[in-house]
Structure formats: C-alpha cells, structure tokens
Design a protein around this motif. Structure first.
Motif, PDB file in Angstrom:
ATOM      1  N   ALA A  78      -6.636   9.657  -2.149  1.00 21.11           N
ATOM      2  CA  ALA A  78      -6.720   9.225  -0.757  1.00 21.11           C
ATOM      3  C   ALA A  78      -6.069   7.863  -0.519  1.00 21.11           C
ATOM      4  CB  ALA A  78      -8.177   9.192  -0.307  1.00 21.11           C
ATOM      5  N   GLY A  79      -5.623   7.198  -1.600  1.00 18.56           N
ATOM      6  CA  GLY A  79      -4.890   5.944  -1.446  1.00 18.56           C
ATOM      7  C   GLY A  79      -5.720   4.683  -1.482  1.00 18.56           C
ATOM      8  N   ILE A  80      -6.884   4.705  -2.140  1.00 21.68           N
ATOM      9  CA  ILE A  80      -7.740   3.522  -2.183  1.00 21.68           C
ATOM     10  C   ILE A  80      -7.052   2.323  -2.833  1.00 21.68           C
ATOM     11  CG2 ILE A  80      -8.880   4.174  -4.368  1.00 21.68           C
ATOM     12  CD1 ILE A  80     -11.473   2.949  -3.183  1.00 21.68           C
ATOM     13  N   VAL A  81      -6.226   2.587  -3.844  1.00 25.17           N
ATOM     14  CA  VAL A  81      -5.535   1.490  -4.536  1.00 25.17           C
ATOM     15  C   VAL A  81      -4.587   0.765  -3.580  1.00 25.17           C
ATOM     16  CG1 VAL A  81      -3.847   0.956  -6.351  1.00 25.17           C
ATOM     17  CG2 VAL A  81      -5.792   2.459  -6.846  1.00 25.17           C
ATOM     18  N   ASP A  82      -3.852   1.520  -2.783  1.00 21.67           N
ATOM     19  CA  ASP A  82      -2.922   0.929  -1.817  1.00 21.67           C
ATOM     20  C   ASP A  82      -3.678   0.066  -0.807  1.00 21.67           C
ATOM     21  OD1 ASP A  82      -0.282   3.089  -2.040  1.00 21.67           O
ATOM     22  OD2 ASP A  82      -2.238   3.772  -2.687  1.00 21.67           O
ATOM     23  N   VAL A  83      -4.820   0.593  -0.324  1.00 26.16           N
ATOM     24  CA  VAL A  83      -5.618  -0.134   0.674  1.00 26.16           C
ATOM     25  C   VAL A  83      -6.147  -1.447   0.095  1.00 26.16           C
ATOM     26  CG1 VAL A  83      -7.739  -0.051   2.052  1.00 26.16           C
ATOM     27  CG2 VAL A  83      -6.247   1.952   1.937  1.00 26.16           C
ATOM     28  N   PHE A  84      -6.694  -1.399  -1.111  1.00 26.17           N
ATOM     29  CA  PHE A  84      -7.233  -2.609  -1.746  1.00 26.17           C
ATOM     30  C   PHE A  84      -6.113  -3.627  -1.993  1.00 26.17           C
ATOM     31  CE2 PHE A  84     -11.717  -2.183  -3.523  1.00 26.17           C
ATOM     32  CZ  PHE A  84     -12.110  -1.272  -2.551  1.00 26.17           C
ATOM     33  N   GLN A  85      -4.991  -3.160  -2.510  1.00 29.57           N
ATOM     34  CA  GLN A  85      -3.884  -4.078  -2.792  1.00 29.57           C
ATOM     35  C   GLN A  85      -3.349  -4.718  -1.509  1.00 29.57           C
ATOM     36  OE1 GLN A  85      -1.179  -1.581  -5.019  1.00 29.57           O
ATOM     37  NE2 GLN A  85      -2.008  -2.255  -6.984  1.00 29.57           N
ATOM     38  N   ASP A  86      -3.280  -3.937  -0.441  1.00 31.69           N
ATOM     39  CA  ASP A  86      -2.809  -4.464   0.844  1.00 31.69           C
ATOM     40  C   ASP A  86      -3.727  -5.562   1.375  1.00 31.69           C
ATOM     41  OD1 ASP A  86      -0.686  -2.740   0.765  1.00 31.69           O
ATOM     42  OD2 ASP A  86      -1.519  -1.295   2.200  1.00 31.69           O
ATOM     43  N   ASN A  87      -4.964  -5.578   0.898  1.00 32.19           N
ATOM     44  CA  ASN A  87      -5.927  -6.590   1.316  1.00 32.19           C
ATOM     45  C   ASN A  87      -6.132  -7.683   0.260  1.00 32.19           C
ATOM     46  OD1 ASN A  87      -7.497  -5.850   4.038  1.00 32.19           O
ATOM     47  ND2 ASN A  87      -6.875  -3.950   3.020  1.00 32.19           N
ATOM     48  N   GLY A  88      -5.179  -7.763  -0.675  1.00 29.59           N
ATOM     49  CA  GLY A  88      -5.196  -8.852  -1.653  1.00 29.59           C
ATOM     50  C   GLY A  88      -6.190  -8.699  -2.778  1.00 29.59           C
ATOM     51  N   LEU A  89      -6.674  -7.481  -3.002  1.00 30.99           N
ATOM     52  CA  LEU A  89      -7.658  -7.251  -4.064  1.00 30.99           C
ATOM     53  C   LEU A  89      -6.999  -6.674  -5.308  1.00 30.99           C
ATOM     54  CD1 LEU A  89     -10.420  -5.676  -1.821  1.00 30.99           C
ATOM     55  CD2 LEU A  89     -10.600  -7.881  -2.988  1.00 30.99           C
ATOM     56  N   ARG A  90      -7.505  -7.092  -6.462  1.00 30.50           N
ATOM     57  CA  ARG A  90      -6.998  -6.554  -7.731  1.00 30.50           C
ATOM     58  C   ARG A  90      -7.752  -5.274  -8.051  1.00 30.50           C
ATOM     59  NH1 ARG A  90      -6.582 -10.441 -12.849  1.00 30.50           N
ATOM     60  NH2 ARG A  90      -4.434 -10.677 -12.211  1.00 30.50           N
ATOM     61  N   VAL A  91      -7.000  -4.190  -8.287  1.00 30.85           N
ATOM     62  CA  VAL A  91      -7.621  -2.887  -8.496  1.00 30.85           C
ATOM     63  C   VAL A  91      -6.886  -2.147  -9.602  1.00 30.85           C
ATOM     64  CG1 VAL A  91      -6.259  -1.931  -6.582  1.00 30.85           C
ATOM     65  CG2 VAL A  91      -8.305  -0.712  -7.353  1.00 30.85           C
ATOM     66  N   PHE A  92      -7.652  -1.500 -10.463  1.00 30.79           N
ATOM     67  CA  PHE A  92      -7.077  -0.733 -11.571  1.00 30.79           C
ATOM     68  C   PHE A  92      -7.061   0.742 -11.211  1.00 30.79           C
ATOM     69  CE2 PHE A  92      -7.557   1.917 -15.332  1.00 30.79           C
ATOM     70  CZ  PHE A  92      -6.507   1.471 -16.118  1.00 30.79           C
ATOM     71  N   GLY A  93      -5.860   1.327 -11.233  1.00 30.78           N
ATOM     72  CA  GLY A  93      -5.687   2.738 -10.930  1.00 30.78           C
ATOM     73  C   GLY A  93      -4.332   2.943 -10.285  1.00 30.78           C
ATOM     74  N   PRO A  94      -3.852   4.183 -10.257  1.00 32.26           N
ATOM     75  CA  PRO A  94      -2.538   4.457  -9.671  1.00 32.26           C
ATOM     76  C   PRO A  94      -2.565   4.438  -8.138  1.00 32.26           C
ATOM     77  CG  PRO A  94      -3.533   6.489 -10.415  1.00 32.26           C
ATOM     78  CD  PRO A  94      -4.455   5.386 -10.856  1.00 32.26           C
ATOM     79  N   CYS A  95      -1.444   4.065  -7.555  1.00 35.89           N
ATOM     80  CA  CYS A  95      -1.300   4.121  -6.100  1.00 35.89           C
ATOM     81  C   CYS A  95      -1.309   5.585  -5.643  1.00 35.89           C
ATOM     82  CB  CYS A  95      -0.003   3.437  -5.663  1.00 35.89           C
ATOM     83  SG  CYS A  95       1.487   4.242  -6.311  1.00 35.89           S
ATOM     84  N   LYS A  96      -1.349   5.793  -4.331  1.00 33.47           N
ATOM     85  CA  LYS A  96      -1.444   7.152  -3.781  1.00 33.47           C
ATOM     86  C   LYS A  96      -0.281   8.028  -4.237  1.00 33.47           C
ATOM     87  CE  LYS A  96      -2.121   9.699   0.526  1.00 33.47           C
ATOM     88  NZ  LYS A  96      -2.347   9.596   1.984  1.00 33.47           N
ATOM     89  N   ALA A  97       0.926   7.461  -4.229  1.00 31.29           N
ATOM     90  CA  ALA A  97       2.107   8.238  -4.629  1.00 31.29           C
ATOM     91  C   ALA A  97       2.005   8.676  -6.084  1.00 31.29           C
ATOM     92  CB  ALA A  97       3.378   7.427  -4.400  1.00 31.29           C
ATOM     93  N   ALA A  98       1.544   7.771  -6.956  1.00 30.77           N
ATOM     94  CA  ALA A  98       1.413   8.095  -8.386  1.00 30.77           C
ATOM     95  C   ALA A  98       0.265   9.064  -8.638  1.00 30.77           C
ATOM     96  CB  ALA A  98       1.211   6.821  -9.195  1.00 30.77           C
ATOM     97  N   ALA A  99      -0.800   8.962  -7.830  1.00 31.48           N
ATOM     98  CA  ALA A  99      -1.966   9.835  -8.002  1.00 31.48           C
ATOM     99  C   ALA A  99      -1.656  11.288  -7.675  1.00 31.48           C
ATOM    100  CB  ALA A  99      -3.132   9.343  -7.149  1.00 31.48           C
ATOM    101  N   GLN A 100      -0.508  11.539  -7.023  1.00 30.49           N
ATOM    102  CA  GLN A 100      -0.087  12.931  -6.784  1.00 30.49           C
ATOM    103  C   GLN A 100       0.061  13.701  -8.092  1.00 30.49           C
ATOM    104  OE1 GLN A 100       3.066  13.682  -3.558  1.00 30.49           O
ATOM    105  NE2 GLN A 100       3.437  11.570  -4.195  1.00 30.49           N
ATOM    106  N   LEU A 101       0.267  12.963  -9.177  1.00 33.28           N
ATOM    107  CA  LEU A 101       0.414  13.599 -10.485  1.00 33.28           C
ATOM    108  C   LEU A 101      -0.785  14.496 -10.787  1.00 33.28           C
ATOM    109  CD1 LEU A 101       2.452  13.497 -12.890  1.00 33.28           C
ATOM    110  CD2 LEU A 101       0.897  11.856 -13.948  1.00 33.28           C
ATOM    111  N   GLU A 102      -1.954  14.097 -10.302  1.00 30.88           N
ATOM    112  CA  GLU A 102      -3.143  14.930 -10.454  1.00 30.88           C
ATOM    113  C   GLU A 102      -3.468  15.696  -9.184  1.00 30.88           C
ATOM    114  OE1 GLU A 102      -7.827  14.738 -11.820  1.00 30.88           O
ATOM    115  OE2 GLU A 102      -6.632  12.912 -11.824  1.00 30.88           O
TER     116      GLU A 102
END
Length: 429
Positions: A78-102
């Motif tokens: 759902a893109g949680i990594v992108d949302v957190f990063q856009d708000n200046g937060l450090r987050v471990f995990g793939p972005c939405k585009a990369a998560a398509q792999l699964e």
C-alpha cells in the motif's frame, strides 16, 4: 532510539525480541502487536492496525520514532514506506514500486525474465476460459497462483486436472481471493526440495542471512492445502555453501540490478522461495519482507545487533556491515487453530506457554494471540511458533516438540514432522 514494529504475527514478535536486545534501543512500540510482543523487554503494544497508514504516520511523528520496521506485506504494497519517507521518517522496507515483487506474481515473473533468473515456465490470465484452455494444453501436475496478495493461501499445487480447474473456479468464479484473483499466473510444476533464501539489501549490496526451510502444507508429509507456513528450520542442508553463493550472485544481485535499471531501488529484505533439483535452484516466488515462520529460527541464530543492519539498509551503507551467526541449528514448530487454513474458532484459552518457555533452548513466539481477562487466547489461524536452538538438529527437534507438548487449547493442530526432511538428508537417506 525509539523503534516502531508494524504487524501482529510471529515474525513481528521475533523482531521485537531481537530488537530489544540492542543497547541502541530504549523503547519499542508494536502496532498492533499480539499477546506476546508486549511481554518483551522495552516493548509496549499500541492499538493501531498494520494497514492504518494514516494513524501509524501520526503516531510515528508525534512520538518522534527513530526507526520503523514494517513486518507484513499489505502495508508495504500500500506504500507505507513512501508515505513515511515523504514525512522525513526513517523506515525499513521496500517502497511501493519495489513491493510489487510480492504484491504481483506477474510483475515478479517479468522481473525474473528480464534478469535471467531461473524460474518455472508460465502463463498469465485474466479470465477463466483462457486459463482453463492453458491447463488443458499443459496438463497436470501444474501450479495455479492468484496474482495478488492472499496471505500465503493463493497458491494451489494441482496434481490433477480436476484440482487445477477447482482452483481456477475458486479464483475467477467464486472470487475467494477478491481483487488478488483478478489475474492468475499458471506455472509448470517443479520437482525438487524447497528452501528459503533471505537477505538484507540496500539496493546496491546484498547481505545474506542463514538458510532455512519452510513447511507450507498443513499436514505431515506435505499433505493438504497450503498455509502461511506450519514450521521452519535453519540451516537447510539442501542448500550447499556453493549453491548458497550462486543464489546470491545469480539471483539476488541480478534482481536488485534489474530493478535499479527500471528506476526501482530495492531496500529491505529479499526473500526468494527456491525449488532445488539436482543442485540447481529455480525461484518459485519472491517476497519483499521477512518470511514467517522463517524469521523465528533465522533470527534465533543471529548473534549480531540487528539495528545497525537496519540502519545500513536505509542509508545504503550495507557494504560496511558484517553479521555474525550461530552455528547451532534452530527449529520452529507452528501451533495452529484446528481447521486452519480454512474455518477455525477463536477465543479458546491457551495453557502451558510459561512452562514451554522454561524448557532450556526454547523461545515461544506468539502470532494469533491476545490477552483476554488476564488469559491468553487464540485469535488467528497460526497461533504460536515454538522455537528451539540446540547443538544438533536431532536434539533441537526433540527440544522443540518437548515444549510443544506442554501447550494446549481446544482443537490445537500442529505438524509432527518439522525438520524431518533435513534429518533424512543429513543421514544420507
């Protein structure tokens, strides 16, 4: 540091347990956590669901969370990594585009073909009749997969033509997987033995973990429908050191390099489900996060502090990190609700967890549990992951089942052969 761990399964409990061992961490929040996460040192549960990205973001900003670890696949897709990063937060995990792999098996197949990664021959279909014609043409055994996320239950290994058609009917006509079944991938059936390859990556460097093997089928001897996983062990003897290196060089690195060419930087966990035949690996599927239940036995062997590894992945400095692993084998037996992966009843009181935890070498990880009136009850299909570490695999299996036998609730179900394949291989059978 303050760390937020998102998710409620056995994987997340294992992550909280491991993160709590780090001297760099002062407090851990598990969202929503389960009946075991809040029992770990430094850890509290917060009542926010893993898919409620807005509430999780607000919490992380308000509490000034230093690092967020995303456990399950749904918020990643759902893109949680992108949302957190856009708000200046450090987050471990793939972005939405990369998560398509699964999130899309068709996307994963496309990447594998581009990268030259060995995998099963396949076809993609968006309607029942075309898919049925493909099965008619190729016959059985054959593998039918819902394209989207289905909590590990969207794959049918059909040994007969009738089983394949039933799977297609469930996906296309009965819509049992909802939108996840709008597209189907049908693959050739691969012979061999499965193993799981997990690695950390920062998009440039791959740092492999130790090998493991999951047990997907619900019953002993790999019988019955697929589940999210009924147990796992590490290491997996089917993966030789030479084969392990080949997977890193010929699968993991081509994967991240091909995705980078498409403008996708993959940071997080590479999970390759492998089928190994005559010492040749083929990829069955990719996941974009820690496996469950593989995380429990794998992290039980990790001797290093995990926090610097997470930080290096987010900062793209993984090439400067080394990890130390225990040589001792580990085994995780999943205790499930009777009827899983189909219908099962919740709310049964569980007894014996404290006694099982006292067995030397054992750690009981919670998954589908909750506290109710001071008692632990089952709330999900996979309920507990009883994990043991020992000097030999045979001893470790015995220790795990010794602890399992101390735990009970109405209709409890577990496989009694976790690790048996590895034992037979080690004995040359």
């Amino acid at each position: 540091m303050k760390v937020l761990v998102i998710g409620s399964g056995g994987r997340e409990h294992a992550l909280c347990w491991k993160i709590a061992q780090s001297p760099l961490v002062a407090k851990i929040y598990a969202a929503p956590g389960n009946g075991g996460t809040h029992l770990e040192n430094k850890t509290v549960n917060i009542a926010i669901e893993a898919t409620d990205i807005k509430k999780l973001l607000d919490f992380a900003l308000t509490e000034k969370i230093d690092l967020t670890i995303v456990g399950p696949e749904d918020p990643l897709a759902a893109g949680i990594v992108d949302v957190f990063q856009d708000n200046g937060l450090r987050v471990f995990g793939p972005c939405k585009a990369a998560a398509q792999l699964e999130a899309s098996k068709a996307f994963a197949k496309d990447i594998m073909i581009k990268a030259g990664i060995p995998t099963a021959a396949y076809g993609e279909f968006t309607d029942y009749e075309s898919a049925k014609a493909y099965v008619h043409q190729h016959g059985a055994p054959i593998v039918v997969k819902a394209d989207g996320l289905a909590a590990g239950k969207g794959v049918t290994v059909a040994m007969t033509f009738e089983e394949a058609l039933k799977a297609l009917e469930e996906i296309f006509i009965d819509s049992v997987f909802g939108e996840a079944g709008n597209k189907v991938v049908i693959e050739e059936f691969l012979q061999g033995e499965e193993a799981s390859y997990l690695a950390f990556t920062d998009g440039k460097t791959v740092l492999p973990m130790v090998t493991s093997q999951d047990h997907k089928a619900v019953y002993d001897n790999d019988k019955g429908p697929n589940t999210g996983g009924m147990g796992a062990y590490s290491p997996a003897p089917v993966v030789s050191p030479e084969l392990f290196d080949r997977v890193t060089k010929e699968i993991a690195y081509p994967l991240i390099k091909t995705m980078a060419k498409d403008g996708i930087v993959f940071k997080g966990i590479i999970y390759a489900g492998l089928m190994i035949h005559n010492n040749q690996p083929k990829v069955l599927e990719f996941n974009a996060r820690f496996g469950d239940p593989e995380t429990q036995p794998v992290l039980s062997r990790l001797k290093s502090d995990i926090i610097p590894v997470f930080l290096a992945c987010t900062d793209q400095t993984l090439d400067k990190v080394e990890i130390e692993w225990s040589d001792n084998p580990t085994v995780c037996v999943v205790m499930a609700s009777g009827g899983y992966p189909r219908d099962y009843k919740k709310g049964y009181e569980i007894s014996g967890i404290a006694e099982a935890d006292k067995v030397i070498g054992v750690k009981v990880f919670h998954a589908g549990t909750a506290d109710k009136d001071g008692k632990t009850v089952n709330t999900g299909g996979r309920v507990l992951g009883v994990t043991a570490i020992g000097d030999t695999l045979e001893e470790t299996i015995k220790t795990a089942y010794k602890a399992v036998e101390k735990i009970n609730w109405t209709d409890v179900h577990y496989r009694k052969d976790i690790g048996a394949k590895a034992l037979r291989r080690l004995k040359g059978e």
